[in-house]
Structure formats: structure tokens, C-alpha cells
Design a protein around this motif. Structure first.
Motif, mmCIF file in Angstrom:
data_model
loop_
_atom_site.group_PDB
_atom_site.id
_atom_site.type_symbol
_atom_site.label_atom_id
_atom_site.label_comp_id
_atom_site.label_asym_id
_atom_site.label_seq_id
_atom_site.Cartn_x
_atom_site.Cartn_y
_atom_site.Cartn_z
ATOM 1 N N SER A 145 25.894 82.432 80.915
ATOM 2 C CA SER A 145 27.239 81.859 81.027
ATOM 3 C C SER A 145 27.657 81.084 79.781
ATOM 4 O O SER A 145 28.733 80.493 79.757
ATOM 5 N N THR A 146 26.828 81.099 78.772
ATOM 6 C CA THR A 146 27.098 80.376 77.532
ATOM 7 C C THR A 146 27.787 81.287 76.532
ATOM 8 O O THR A 146 27.421 82.450 76.384
ATOM 9 N N SER A 147 28.775 80.765 75.833
ATOM 10 C CA SER A 147 29.436 81.544 74.797
ATOM 11 C C SER A 147 28.686 81.390 73.479
ATOM 12 O O SER A 147 27.947 80.431 73.281
ATOM 13 N N GLN A 148 28.895 82.333 72.580
ATOM 14 C CA GLN A 148 28.229 82.281 71.285
ATOM 15 C C GLN A 148 28.620 81.017 70.518
ATOM 16 O O GLN A 148 27.804 80.418 69.814
ATOM 17 N N GLU A 149 29.871 80.584 70.676
ATOM 18 C CA GLU A 149 30.359 79.396 69.968
ATOM 19 C C GLU A 149 29.686 78.122 70.459
ATOM 20 O O GLU A 149 29.579 77.135 69.721
ATOM 21 N N GLN A 150 29.222 78.114 71.700
ATOM 22 C CA GLN A 150 28.567 76.924 72.252
ATOM 23 C C GLN A 150 27.094 76.825 71.849
ATOM 24 O O GLN A 150 26.483 75.772 71.987
ATOM 25 N N LEU A 151 26.547 77.913 71.346
ATOM 26 C CA LEU A 151 25.114 77.995 71.088
ATOM 27 C C LEU A 151 24.736 77.302 69.768
ATOM 28 O O LEU A 151 25.348 77.540 68.731
ATOM 29 N N ILE A 152 23.733 76.456 69.840
ATOM 30 C CA ILE A 152 23.172 75.786 68.659
ATOM 31 C C ILE A 152 21.730 76.249 68.513
ATOM 32 O O ILE A 152 20.963 76.223 69.483
ATOM 33 N N TRP A 153 21.354 76.670 67.311
ATOM 34 C CA TRP A 153 20.006 77.196 67.102
ATOM 35 C C TRP A 153 19.327 76.511 65.928
ATOM 36 O O TRP A 153 19.958 76.259 64.904
ATOM 37 N N ASN A 154 18.051 76.209 66.082
ATOM 38 C CA ASN A 154 17.260 75.738 64.943
ATOM 39 C C ASN A 154 15.770 75.882 65.245
ATOM 40 O O ASN A 154 15.343 75.831 66.409
ATOM 41 N N ASP A 155 14.995 76.090 64.191
ATOM 42 C CA ASP A 155 13.547 76.050 64.318
ATOM 43 C C ASP A 155 13.119 74.607 64.592
ATOM 44 O O ASP A 155 13.750 73.660 64.108
ATOM 45 N N ILE A 156 12.042 74.444 65.344
ATOM 46 C CA ILE A 156 11.551 73.107 65.673
ATOM 47 C C ILE A 156 10.490 72.686 64.659
ATOM 48 O O ILE A 156 9.550 73.432 64.376
#
Length: 380
Positions: A253-264
Motif C-alpha cells: 500500500s506504499t507509493s514509490q514516493e513515500q519509500l525511503i531507502w538506505n544501507d544500514i
């Protein structure tokens, strides 16, 4: 005294607030051209809430977030691995297990600073120290001079890289996506922070105000992996389709614009936080993996302790030594414990996972609570 704070995140803003309340002129220089309402949720434990209370902003923060009653870990089938009721700890140490949208916390902190305390579009390029002054040079050609510089510019701190070139982020072995979304109509327990440990990875879900959901998902992967960078919410949902509900539905249900990505990543504990008139704070000093939910919490502690030390010690060098002594061991312990917890949570071998889950289920509750109490006992 005049202080420069490099970095306008949670640690930087809390430091500015703490120093201003101590009678110190403090200005924040932030690289971004404007503060955007981005970011995901952030968890604040009792130690952080005690710090925010010291800063006089806790009530405003509480009004924007949500206090939960338990931290619950599930396996992929939805069976409980660990259930820690946080209400007893809240009764003893104050508000605990609190979640808020990072942008809301940011807004509250900004509202309590003196007007003109933040300058945007100021990317730090170099720091110079001479006699009784410290100067920061910005990418736009301008500079600022003060008695003290606080580097709160994050895990990739420009200031730290100049002072300690060999201190670089350590990849933890897994990458992470986060988002805040409207509840798509799924049923969740609105009083718990839930995390699921599965062979596919790890997923956390926490309720926010106004029927919003903060979620995160972590997967073992090579660092800077192109496949992970191109991951979409739909692909993430398929990756976790065998995990209990409502995980798949929430991710989908998440849009691509809402997604935050990063390596930990985290930092190997540093030998020093203080270099002359420059002091490292928050992630710039002791970045930790998010597994204990202590990144922002430790930065808030830093801010309160630094201001206290400057008030208690009239000689700047002595005050900064005291700050370093109070913060080094505690933050190093958080880094190590959080990294270890992440490694255990990300075991992919199903047999090892079952053994881990059995051991966690058998662990006496008082052991977990004692570990949490060690975090919640602050020295301010």
C-alpha cells in the motif's frame, strides 16, 4: 560564549536549544536549502523523553506522537518471540516507547529556538582552529567564527572526516526501506511496536497519530546493491509474501514516493569526541544501527549533557573533557549491543532462526527489562 552547530537534524536542533537555555549564543548551519517534511517515524525511549523534558519541549512532542504499551517481536508465522510490556518501565522512568513522525519532532524543536537561529544552504567544507577561535568555511564561500563548534552533521560528517580520516561508516550487512503511510484498512494492534523476524528479513510496524503507520523492512544484501536500489513497494511486498499479515498488505500500500531507502551502517567507537574547540555529537560521534531505537535518543542525551558540562565548568577545555568522559563509554556500549542484536535478528538459516527464537522465548523477562533499565538511567 558563541557556538556554531553544523547540522540541523535532531541532535543539532536539540543542542542549539540546550545551549541557548544555558545562555550560550548558538546558531545552526544546515546544508539543505530548506527543511522538507520528509523522513519516517522515530522511536523515543524514556531516556530521550527525559532529555526532552529537560529541554522544556516534552509536552509539545507528546502532543504530536503516540505512546505505546509494548515492544513485541514475532516470527514469520505471527507467533510471539518476545513481548515486553513497557508500562511498568514508563511508570518508573516516565513516558517510554513513544513514536512520532520525524518531521513533527523536527517542527517542534524548531519552534522552540530563538528566531534566526538556523541558517539553511550552508554546506560545511572545512574547519579551522586558531588560538581561541574556531572557524567553519562553507561551500558558498561564506564562513562563521565562534568559541565552540559542535559537529552534528551525521554519520558521514564532513567535520569528523577532516579530524579523523580513518573513521568511516561500517556496513552492517543489511539494507532498509522505511515509510509513513495512511492505514490502508488493515487491522493492527494500535498499542504496540511490532517487529517480525523472518528468514526473508525483518519488518517493523508501529502506529502513529491520525491512523498513520510507520513501517520499515530490512534485508540482508551486499552494500550499495543495484537490485536493492531499484526495489519497489510491490517487489518488497512479494519478497515478504510468506510472512504473517498484515505485512504484505502494508508494504504493497506504499507509493514509490513515500519509500525511503538506505544501507544500514554504524561507526566503530571513537577514541575521542573532542578535538580542541570542536566537539562531535550524535551520529557524527557515535552512529549506531537502529536495532535498539537509540540513535536519536543518544543524540538528545548528548545535547543535554554538553550544555550541563558547559554550565558546570567555566574553562571550556575542562567542560569538553567532562562531556567526552560522560558520553564515550555509554554510546560505545549502545553501538556494540545494537550491532549484535541486528546480526542475530538477521540470521537467515531457518534452523538457527528456530533456535534463536526458542532461546528468546525462554529468556526470563527480568533480564530484558534490566537491559532496558540500563538505557533509561540517565546521568542528568
Amino acid at each position: 560564549m558563541k557556538a556554531i552547530i553544523v547540522g540541523g537534524g535532531i541532535g543539532g536542533l536539540c543542542t542549539a536549544l540546550a545551549l541557548q537555555q544555558a545562555g550560550i549564543e548558538a546558531t545552526v548551519y544546515e546544508a539543505a536549502a530548506k527543511f522538507r517534511g520528509l523522513g519516517a517515524g522515530v522511536g523515543l525511549a524514556a531516556n530521550a523523553m527525559q532529555g526532552l523534558q529537560r529541554l522544556g519541549v516534552m509536552d509539545d512532542v507528546v502532543a504530536r506522537g503516540k505512546q505505546l504499551e509494548a515492544l513485541v517481536i514475532f516470527d514469520e508465522q505471527g507467533q510471539v518471540i518476545s513481548n515486553m510490556d513497557t508500562r511498568r518501565l514508563s511508570n518508573k522512568y516516565g513516558i517510554n516507547n513513544f513514536v512520532i513522525h520525524r518531521a513533527d519532532l523536527h517542527e517542534v524543536l524548531l519552534s522552540h529556538l530563538k528566531p534566526g537561529s538556523v541558517e539553511l544552504g550552508k554546506r560545511c567544507e572545512e574547519v579551522k582552529q586558531q588560538n581561541d577561535q574556531v572557524q567553519v568555511l562553507f561551500a558558498d564561500g561564506s564562513h562563521a567564527t565562534a568559541d565552540l563548534l559542535v559537529a552534528a552533521d551525521g554519520i558521514s560528517s564532513v567535520v569528523r572526516q577532516q579530524l579523523v580520516p580513518d573513521s568511516v561508516p561500517r556496513y552492517a550487512g543489511y539494507t532498509c526501506w522505511r515509510a509513513v503511510i495512511e492505514n490502508p484498512g488493515v487491522e493492527i494492534n494500535k498499542m504496540i511496536s511490532a517487529e517480525t523476524w523472518a528468514p526473508e528479513g525483518r519488518v517493523g510496524i508501529a502506529p502513529l497519530q491520525d491512523d498513520k503507520i510507520y513501517w520499515y523492512a530490512c534485508i540482508n544484501a551486499p552494500q550499495r546493491d543495484e537490485k536493492m536500489r531499484r526495489m519497489t513497494p510491490e517487489k518488497l511486498a512479494r519478497h515478504f509474501e510468506r510472512v504473517h499479515s498484515p505485512v504484505e498488505a502494508v508494504l504493497a500500500s506504499t507509493s514509490q514516493e513515500q519509500l525511503i531507502w538506505n544501507d544500514i551502517a554504524d561507526l566503530k567507537p571513537l577514541k575521542h569526541f573532542v578535538y580542541g574547540r570542536v566537539v562531535l555529537l550524535g551520529d557524527a560521534a557515535h552512529a549506531t544501527t537502529p536495532n535498539m531505537g537509540q540513535g536519536a535518543c543518544q543524540a538528545i542525551e548528548d545535547a543535554v549533557v554538553l550544555a550541563q558540562c558547559l554550565q558546570q565548568e567555566p574553562v571550556l577545555s575542562n567542560a569538553l573533557k567532562k562531556y567526552e568522559k560522560r558520553r564515550k563509554a555509554r554510546t560505545a556500549k549502545v553501538i556494540q549491543l545494537s550491532r549484535t542484536l541486528g546480526e542475530v535478528a538477521h540470521w537467515r538459516n531457518p534452523l538457527l532462526g528456530k533456535i534463536r527464537n526458542t532461546l528468546f522465548r525462554a529468556m526470563p523477562r527480568f533480564i530484558t527489562q534490566r537491559q532496558m533499565e540500563d538505557l533509561y538511567r540517565v546521568d542528568f
